[in-house]
Design an enzyme around this catalytic site. Structure first.
Site, mmCIF file in Angstrom:
data_model
loop_
_atom_site.group_PDB
_atom_site.id
_atom_site.type_symbol
_atom_site.label_atom_id
_atom_site.label_comp_id
_atom_site.label_asym_id
_atom_site.label_seq_id
_atom_site.Cartn_x
_atom_site.Cartn_y
_atom_site.Cartn_z
ATOM 1 N N ASP A 74 3.516 6.655 -6.415
ATOM 2 C CA ASP A 74 2.195 6.052 -6.278
ATOM 3 C C ASP A 74 1.394 6.959 -5.336
ATOM 4 O O ASP A 74 1.950 7.845 -4.676
ATOM 5 C CB ASP A 74 2.280 4.621 -5.740
ATOM 6 C CG ASP A 74 1.033 3.804 -6.110
ATOM 7 O OD1 ASP A 74 -0.027 4.413 -6.369
ATOM 8 O OD2 ASP A 74 1.107 2.562 -6.137
HETATM 9 C C1 BGC Z 1 -2.241 2.087 -7.315
HETATM 10 C C2 BGC Z 1 -1.741 2.560 -8.668
HETATM 11 C C3 BGC Z 1 -2.765 3.464 -9.290
HETATM 12 C C4 BGC Z 1 -3.019 4.636 -8.356
HETATM 13 C C5 BGC Z 1 -4.030 5.631 -8.874
HETATM 14 C C6 BGC Z 1 -2.650 3.253 -6.441
HETATM 15 O O1 BGC Z 1 -3.273 2.807 -5.286
HETATM 16 O O2 BGC Z 1 -1.240 1.344 -6.672
HETATM 17 O O3 BGC Z 1 -1.483 1.470 -9.506
HETATM 18 O O4 BGC Z 1 -2.312 3.904 -10.548
HETATM 19 O O5 BGC Z 1 -3.514 4.122 -7.119
HETATM 20 O O6 BGC Z 1 -5.295 5.096 -8.850
#
Ligand code: BGC
Length: 723
Positions: free
Chosen positions: A269
């Protein structure tokens, strides 16, 4: 002649593709890569420059080659390795306004609406629609596939996910992922694992026993993985049992890659990596490197390699996994082709999903509204402008941007970024007017209960819209409707008991006014064509046939954690979240085991018609069959739910199978299911497999966890089931 040449070329192409597997092609590519090129494939950027300031990132120039979305990993054009253009999210193609190319995308209803439909075919269609739109906008990775279970009904991201049951959530997520990847767009199963609350998400330590994990959240991921075959998995922000998820050898190597046989790659993530050595735990790619203090999987990884702290074979394995994933999904053979989005066709998918996911919670006979009703008061909830959507990375900007998009300021969010709710502009007010052309429809914004009550008194029927915004990065403190909506509904219902409440929420809410109103519909976040679906259901053009994918508790006192842990924790303070309190007994299982009252049980949902379940037969083996009959006067759909209710005399509550059945009046359907033994079994940690004890298994069949009208028992032989 020309045609002949084309045919030969096509046949040759086909032959070549068949001869070489993704693994063979990945191996051939690996042989040509330098170490520097390999490392370059292992990390990527956050490419949404317009959001840097909001995230506290230093100003930076645009990332060359990036389309300007959440993620970008440069490719190696000379070798035909494409850049990864990664876009959020799970409810449509989520490109914020500032990075738009002026087109917008189709917002699907919240994941809870999908889950409420209990329909894998709908999940596939939703995934295929999103994947197609991503492809048409030039993206080859869609960061979709979230399947974290609802362990807390205040969870800020529950609206994105698929509810509290592992069989339901895993089955639907797998179908959705399958739909995405069939468009040659890579999907990512996320957030692995136990990212079940948003408050303090980067510093939560989810504490849970192994068997409980495997039987709950783990099982949802496992089922999604084996049915959807995602070629990427995103590891989560939080810790699990004291180890960051993206640095957990146990989660990534032992469970995901060894036990579940995952052959794709693990992406982090954004901001979830803590060291170059996380690669040793099974992490393959660092995403959104701008969020990390340094790009760990670049120079620090090269240094760790030279010091022997990371084996070259591990780096090769990570690269091989990424290439294999790209080749398996077809990113090299089928690069995205930009094309105009067919908003009409894709909107129909969103409308269908919402229509199947609307849950009728209460009806004293007021619904469906008669088309001859003369005076209708529509009150509150921005019903004149659109329908609510949830906040965060999954929020989709619809096609009407930039001029017409209504946004509502909701307050402070993470670093001030998630503060605006987008109203998807299919206004229920206009759709209600369309459904009742002979009626006088008046709107009151609901700011002053006394004024709204006056309008309700005038009307034959009052429809109150009650939205509750939820967002990524923060949970809500309680289950109440915000901003005085409870008082508004109470005042309207006191003025006119012929009041229908339409909830647009991303979680359960309490309903202190429930006895006073004539009808309640849970519309979740309704998506691109939500106003239409709601209005059609109110007037009986469709049967609101959704069933709750999560229990609606009677109060927060009955929850495993009455207060969301970590609400007052200082940033950076690791907060344990004790999930061993409920263990695998998530949601309805918790309430059943403790005989706790709920407002509405898991699986609940009324209909404009009635159904009868009969002829429940168990066996042979794990086969089950039964009949469902529409005993009412109109067409409609129900969700037949089979629960394991006792095993060798010990009471339990586990959804063991389900089928959404749409029937004409008087029609009967014979349904056959084969049960997944893991739902009936216990995970045996020592043996690392599932143990199904021999003995008597009792099952109940009905249309909610609390209303089982048919029962039967079967004797099953003891079995072991490998993960
Ligand atoms: C979220 C993810 C997301 C990523 C990119 C993160 O903060 O938890 O689900 O895909 O950001 O935007």
């Amino acid at each position: 002649m020309r045609l002949g040449l084309v045919l030969v070329a096509a046949l040759c192409g086909l032959g070549a593709a068949r001869a070489e597997t993704p693994d063979q092609r990945a191996k051939a590519l690996m042989a040509k890569l330098t170490l520097g090129q390999e490392l370059a494939l292992l990390h990527g950027n956050f490419a949404l420059r317009a959001y840097d300031a909001a995230y506290g990132l230093p100003p930076a120039p645009p990332v060359p080659g990036a389309l300007g979305s959440a993620g970008y990993v440069a490719g190696i054009p000379a070798l035909g390795i494409p850049a990864l253009q990664e876009v959020d999210g799970g409810l449509g193609v989520s490109v914020p306004p500032d990075a738009q190319d002026g087109h917008g995308s189709t917002p699907l209803p919240s994941g809870l609406a999908l889950a409420a439909g209990f329909d894998p075919a709908m999940a596939y269609a939703a995934g295929a629609m999103m994947g197609r739109e991503a492809f048409e906008r030039g993206f080859n990775v869609l960061l979709a596939g979230g399947v974290n279970l609802t362990r807390d009904p205040r969870g800020g991201r529950n609206y994105e996910y698929l509810g509290e049951d592992p069989l339901l959530a895993g089955t639907l997520d797998g179908a959705l992922i399958h739909g995405v990847q069939d468009q040659h767009v890579l999907a990512t199963l996320k957030h692995f694992a136990m990212n079940d609350q948003e408050t303090n998400r980067q510093f939560d330590n989810a504490v849970i026993g192994e068997a409980a994990f495997r039987e709950s959240d783990g099982l949802a991921f496992e089922i999604a993985l084996e049915t959807g075959h995602p070629m990427a998995v995103m590891c989560a922000y939080n810790q699990v049992n004291g180890q960051y998820a993206c640095a957990s050898h146990h989660l990534l190597d032992d469970v995901l890659k060894r036990d579940w046989g995952f052959t794709g790659f693990v992406m982090s993530d954004w901001g979830a990596v803590h060291s170059a050595l996380d690669i040793n735990a099974g992490l393959d790619q660092e995403s959104g490197e701008e969020f990390d203090p340094v790009t760990y999987f670049s120079t620090p990884l090269a240094v760790a390699l030279s010091q022997g702290k990371v084996a070259r074979a591990r780096v090769d394995d990570a690269v091989r996994r990424i290439l294999r994933a790209e080749l398996t999904v077809g990113l090299m053979d089928h690069p995205p082709v930009r094309a105009p989005i067919d908003f009409a066709a894709d909107g129909a998918v969103a409308e269908q999903e919402e229509a199947q996911g609307l849950v009728l919670l209460k009806n004293t006979g007021l619904l469906p509204l008669s088309p001859t009703v003369r005076r209708i008061a529509v009150i509150g909830g921005y019903a004149n402008a659109g329908v609510m959507s949830g906040g965060g990375s999954s929020d989709v900007v619809p096609k009407t941007l930039p001029q017409l998009l209504p946004v509502v300021q909701m307050g402070e969010g993470l670093a001030g970024i998630y503060t605006r709710a987008i109203l998807d502009p299919d206004a229920p007010l206009a759709e209600i007017e369309r459904q009742a052309p002979g009626a006088e429809v008046r709107y009151d914004p609901g700011l002053y209960p006394s004024q709204a009550a006056r309008l309700a008194k005038w009307a034959d029927v009052a429809v109150v819209f009650a939205p509750k915004w939820e967002t990524e990065s923060q949970d809500v403190p309680d289950l109440s409707l915000p901003a005085g909506e409870d008082a508004l509904i109470a005042a309207v219902a006191a003025a006119n008991p012929r009041t229908v409440v339409v909830l647009e929420t991303g979680n359960p809410v309490l309903m202190p006014w429930l006895p006073k109103v004539g009808g309640v519909v849970e519309a979740w976040y309704p998506g691109a064509e939500g106003g239409k679906a709601i209005a059609r259901a109110l007037f009986g053009r469709i049967d609101p046939s959704g069933h709750l994918p999560m229990s609606f508790p009677a109060s927060t006192d009955e929850l495993p954690r009455p207060v969301v842990p970590g609400q007052d924790a200082a940033p950076g303070q690791i907060t344990p979240v004790d999930y061993n309190i409920e263990g695998a007994e998530v949601g309805y299982r918790w309430f059943a085991a403790r005989h706790l009252p709920v407002l509405f049980p898991f699986g609940f949902g009324l209909s404009y018609t009635s159904f009868r379940f009969s002829h429940l037969r168990l066996g042979p083996g794990l086969g089950v069959s039964f009949d469902v009959c529409n005993t009412g006067k109109v067409a409609g759909a129900t969700v037949a739910q089979l629960y394991l209710t006792a095993r060798n005399g010990v009471a339990m509550a586990r959804l063991a199978g389900f089928a959404r059945v749409a029937l004409a009046p008087g029609e009967t359907r014979h349904v056959s299911l084969t049960l997944d033994p893991r739902v009936l079994a216990d995970f045996d940690v020592a043996a690392d497999d599932w143990a199904l004890p021999g003995g008597t298994y009792r099952f109940g069949l009905g249309d909610s966890a609390a209303d089982l009208t048919e029962g039967s028992a079967a004797h099953l032989r003891a079995q072991r089931v490998a993960p």
